[in-house]
Write a protein that holds these residues in place. Structure first.
Motif, PDB file in Angstrom:
ATOM      1  N   TYR A  85      43.816  38.572  32.511  1.00  0.00           N
ATOM      2  CA  TYR A  85      44.697  39.236  33.513  1.00  0.00           C
ATOM      3  C   TYR A  85      44.893  38.467  34.736  1.00  0.00           C
ATOM      4  CZ  TYR A  85      40.084  40.843  34.726  1.00  0.00           C
ATOM      5  OH  TYR A  85      38.652  40.892  34.916  1.00  0.00           O
ATOM      6  N   ASP A  86      45.747  38.579  35.418  1.00  0.00           N
ATOM      7  CA  ASP A  86      46.240  37.651  36.482  1.00  0.00           C
ATOM      8  C   ASP A  86      45.387  37.469  37.595  1.00  0.00           C
ATOM      9  OD1 ASP A  86      48.572  37.693  35.055  1.00  0.00           O
ATOM     10  OD2 ASP A  86      49.763  38.776  36.589  1.00  0.00           O
ATOM     11  N   CYS A  87      44.415  38.522  37.837  1.00  0.00           N
ATOM     12  CA  CYS A  87      43.387  38.133  39.005  1.00  0.00           C
ATOM     13  C   CYS A  87      42.256  37.647  38.600  1.00  0.00           C
ATOM     14  CB  CYS A  87      43.456  39.446  39.781  1.00  0.00           C
ATOM     15  SG  CYS A  87      42.337  40.621  39.011  1.00  0.00           S
ATOM     16  N   THR A  89      38.923  35.676  37.920  1.00  0.00           N
ATOM     17  CA  THR A  89      38.228  34.408  38.088  1.00  0.00           C
ATOM     18  C   THR A  89      36.799  34.518  37.185  1.00  0.00           C
ATOM     19  OG1 THR A  89      36.939  35.487  40.072  1.00  0.00           O
ATOM     20  CG2 THR A  89      39.201  34.503  40.529  1.00  0.00           C
ATOM     21  N   PRO A 113      39.888  30.402  39.216  1.00  0.00           N
ATOM     22  CA  PRO A 113      40.661  31.446  38.637  1.00  0.00           C
ATOM     23  C   PRO A 113      40.757  30.772  37.107  1.00  0.00           C
ATOM     24  CG  PRO A 113      42.067  29.840  40.019  1.00  0.00           C
ATOM     25  CD  PRO A 113      40.573  29.578  40.343  1.00  0.00           C
ATOM     26  N   ARG A 202      47.539  43.086  33.141  1.00  0.00           N
ATOM     27  CA  ARG A 202      47.727  42.062  33.573  1.00  0.00           C
ATOM     28  C   ARG A 202      47.808  41.843  35.028  1.00  0.00           C
ATOM     29  NH1 ARG A 202      46.594  40.974  29.471  1.00  0.00           N
ATOM     30  NH2 ARG A 202      47.453  39.620  27.850  1.00  0.00           N
ATOM     31  N   ASN A 203      48.522  42.957  35.737  1.00  0.00           N
ATOM     32  CA  ASN A 203      48.461  43.180  37.317  1.00  0.00           C
ATOM     33  C   ASN A 203      48.741  44.473  37.537  1.00  0.00           C
ATOM     34  OD1 ASN A 203      51.309  43.107  37.123  1.00  0.00           O
ATOM     35  ND2 ASN A 203      51.081  41.181  36.709  1.00  0.00           N
ATOM     36  N   ASP A 223      36.905  44.757  37.942  1.00  0.00           N
ATOM     37  CA  ASP A 223      38.139  43.970  38.551  1.00  0.00           C
ATOM     38  C   ASP A 223      39.448  44.774  38.431  1.00  0.00           C
ATOM     39  OD1 ASP A 223      36.722  41.548  38.987  1.00  0.00           O
ATOM     40  OD2 ASP A 223      37.319  40.681  37.301  1.00  0.00           O
ATOM     41  N   GLU A 227      41.769  45.976  41.824  1.00  0.00           N
ATOM     42  CA  GLU A 227      42.836  45.537  42.136  1.00  0.00           C
ATOM     43  C   GLU A 227      44.037  46.676  42.226  1.00  0.00           C
ATOM     44  OE1 GLU A 227      45.666  41.837  40.697  1.00  0.00           O
ATOM     45  OE2 GLU A 227      44.856  42.983  38.907  1.00  0.00           O
ATOM     46  N   SER A 231      46.449  48.013  45.327  1.00  0.00           N
ATOM     47  CA  SER A 231      47.831  48.330  45.465  1.00  0.00           C
ATOM     48  C   SER A 231      48.354  49.377  45.982  1.00  0.00           C
ATOM     49  CB  SER A 231      48.277  48.053  43.987  1.00  0.00           C
ATOM     50  OG  SER A 231      47.789  49.080  43.115  1.00  0.00           O
ATOM     51  N   ASN A 451      33.049  35.485  47.789  1.00  0.00           N
ATOM     52  CA  ASN A 451      34.070  36.262  48.215  1.00  0.00           C
ATOM     53  C   ASN A 451      34.055  36.609  49.521  1.00  0.00           C
ATOM     54  OD1 ASN A 451      34.847  36.478  45.505  1.00  0.00           O
ATOM     55  ND2 ASN A 451      33.557  38.437  45.104  1.00  0.00           N
TER      56      ASN A 451
END
Length: 496
Positions: A85-87, A89, A113, A202-203, A223, A227, A231, A451
């Protein structure tokens, strides 16, 4: 005279060139790359006695770290080729996760990342000249043993001629087949497209709805929750122990009710309604679709003793394996087939390096693997896990399944002892360094401090130039960060 670290291999009489041994490696992700590099380092390869071939189904190296495309076969109906997924790490600092002989570049973010990890793996493949041995866009479709060789079939689109190998090393990863819990009503939610596995996440823009339920409390589940909340969504999370996790945490999900009403029920009898979508961050199954059942049975092994004479995949573990690597069975030589990277909750890159060294040592000299002693070790681990389950009152349901879930899962310090054991078995002098243990035990605190530095904008300055003078600079930085985190925790407690 001090013996070189590879003396086990060098002591083996060299065979004539016509007796060249063929080695097959399935997969060119982090595990397959490590295995290939260890083969290329061996004197038998340099003498022309070993020839490695890597089959990789995708267009490039990287495995789980290579992003999936929605155009990939089976993306929508089966599963993506990677759950990246996009975020994402890393959840380990890169000095802890790096291969032992190839560091991440200086100034790399401490918890990089996924794109940085992929760049690192490509650099590893280039630096050690691994690419000429890798066949991309080549899927292994069948592996069978016909004494004295393994027969490997590849395809599609067009099937190849079967190839013969003396050693097959399985490095295909275990993040491909989504695992769903056995919960009443799940089928209806999946059919209504109101539930998906985190493999497709993914996001936030890829997730519909304003009120969501995430099932699972592992790194991916956490995670995704964080995220989605950032949002602006309302996100409930179902975990086994919700205490202290906030007002939106719930216990285990026990039933999915009418999907049109978004109703769900938890194990304590409480309910929620108007859930727009449910994301299952519930892990993945071990899958080896290229093995026919007579090689690897898709089932849970019967209780032991005695050990089974056939190999089993419960989807949680492969059993029985000596050293979590070599199949203990009677159909083929145990040292002719090896499974790498099955262990979880470990620092995988250096661990699979050690496993690969052990594989080649046993392949070079099969008598090194004492099958009787290894069988005793397997039975001892079985009894140890069985006792642990009963002592913790966790032996609910099928005991064999519970043991299977724990089989390849190491306690925090077990991985380091195991790595040293594998290197010792291979005659390699590499050993775990003390800082690795110290930092691993503080990995969550280290990530918390990192972080916080990212949030305040101090992270980039903190790592600038670090690593130019070698690994010791990273170790010094991480120890400073751990000390900083411990002091801040003490100050916080004092204020309370």
């Amino acid at each position: 005279m001090e013996l070189p670290s590879t003396f086990v291999f060098q002591c083996i009489p060299l065979q004539p060139l016509f007796d060249q041994k063929q080695i097959c490696i399935v997969g060119a992700g982090p595990v397959g790359l490590a295995a290939l590099k260890v083969v290329l380092d061996a004197p038998q390869f340099k003498a022309g006695l070993w020839k490695p071939t890597v089959f990789e189904a995708r267009q490039n190296v990287g495995g789980i770290w290579l992003p999936a495309s929605a155009d990939d076969p089976g993306y929508e109906d089966f599963s993506p080729t990677t759950p990246l997924y996009d975020c994402l790490t890393t959840n380990l600092a890169h000095p802890s996760m790096a291969y032992t002989d190839f560091a991440f570049p200086p100034s790399t973010p401490l918890f990089p990342p996924a794109s940085t990890v992929l760049t690192y793996l490509n650099s590893y493949a280039d630096h050690f000249h691994l690419r000429p041995y890798i066949h991309h866009n080549t899927t292994v479709t069948n592996i069978e043993y016909q004494s004295p060789k393994w027969i490997v079939q590849t395809g599609p689109p067009a099937p190849s001629s079967p190839a013969k190998f003396d050693l097959v090393i399985i490095c295909n990863g275990h993040y491909k087949v989504p695992r769903y819990p056995d919960i009443p009503g799940l089928g209806a939610w999946l059919d209504a497209r109101k539930a998906t596995h985190s493999a497709w996440y993914r996001n936030p823009s890829s997730t519909l709805g304003s009120t969501l339920l995430v099932v699972g409390g592992g790194p991916s589940g956490q995670d995704i929750c964080n995220e989605l909340r950032l949002s602006g969504r309302t996100v409930f999370q179902s975990v086994s122990s919700p205490e202290g996790l906030g007002p939106h945490a719930r216990g285990q999900l026990s039933q999915l009710n009418d999907p049109s009403k978004g109703e769900v029920t938890f194990s304590d009898g409480s309910t929620l309604s108007n859930i727009d979508h449910c994301i299952f961050a519930t892990g993945y199954e071990f899958s080896f679709p290229f093995f026919p059942p007579h090689v690897l049975q898709p089932s849970v092994s019967d209780p032991i003793p005695p050990l089974p004479t056939t190999l089993h995949n419960s989807t949680y573990n492969v059993f029985p394996l000596a050293k979590h690597i070599f199949p203990l069975q009677t159909a083929f030589p145990p040292t002719s087939l090896a499974f790498l990277g099955l262990l979880i909750r470990v620092a995988p890159f250096p661990l699979v390096e050690a496993q690969a060294k052990a594989v080649l040592a046993a392949f070079s000299n099969p008598e090194k693997l004492d099958q009787l002693s290894e069988a005793v070790d397997v039975m001892n681990r079985y009894q140890e896990l069985r006792t642990r389950l009963w002592d913790s009152n966790s032996a609910s349901g099928n005991e064999e399944i519970q043991i299977s879930k724990l089989w390849h899962r190491f306690e925090p310090l077990e991985q380091f002892e195991y790595r040293d054991q594998m290197c010792a078995f291979a005659g390699d002098e590499t050993r775990v360094e003390s800082w690795e243990v110290e930092i691993y035990l503080k990995k969550n605190l280290l990530r918390k401090v990192w972080n916080a530095l990212v949030k305040t904008g101090e992270a980039e300055q903190c790592i600038r130039g670090v690593g130019k003078g070698g690994k010791s600079e990273w170790v010094e930085l991480m120890k400073w960060m751990v000390k900083k985190g411990e002091e801040e925790d003490l100050e916080g407690k004092a204020r309370l």
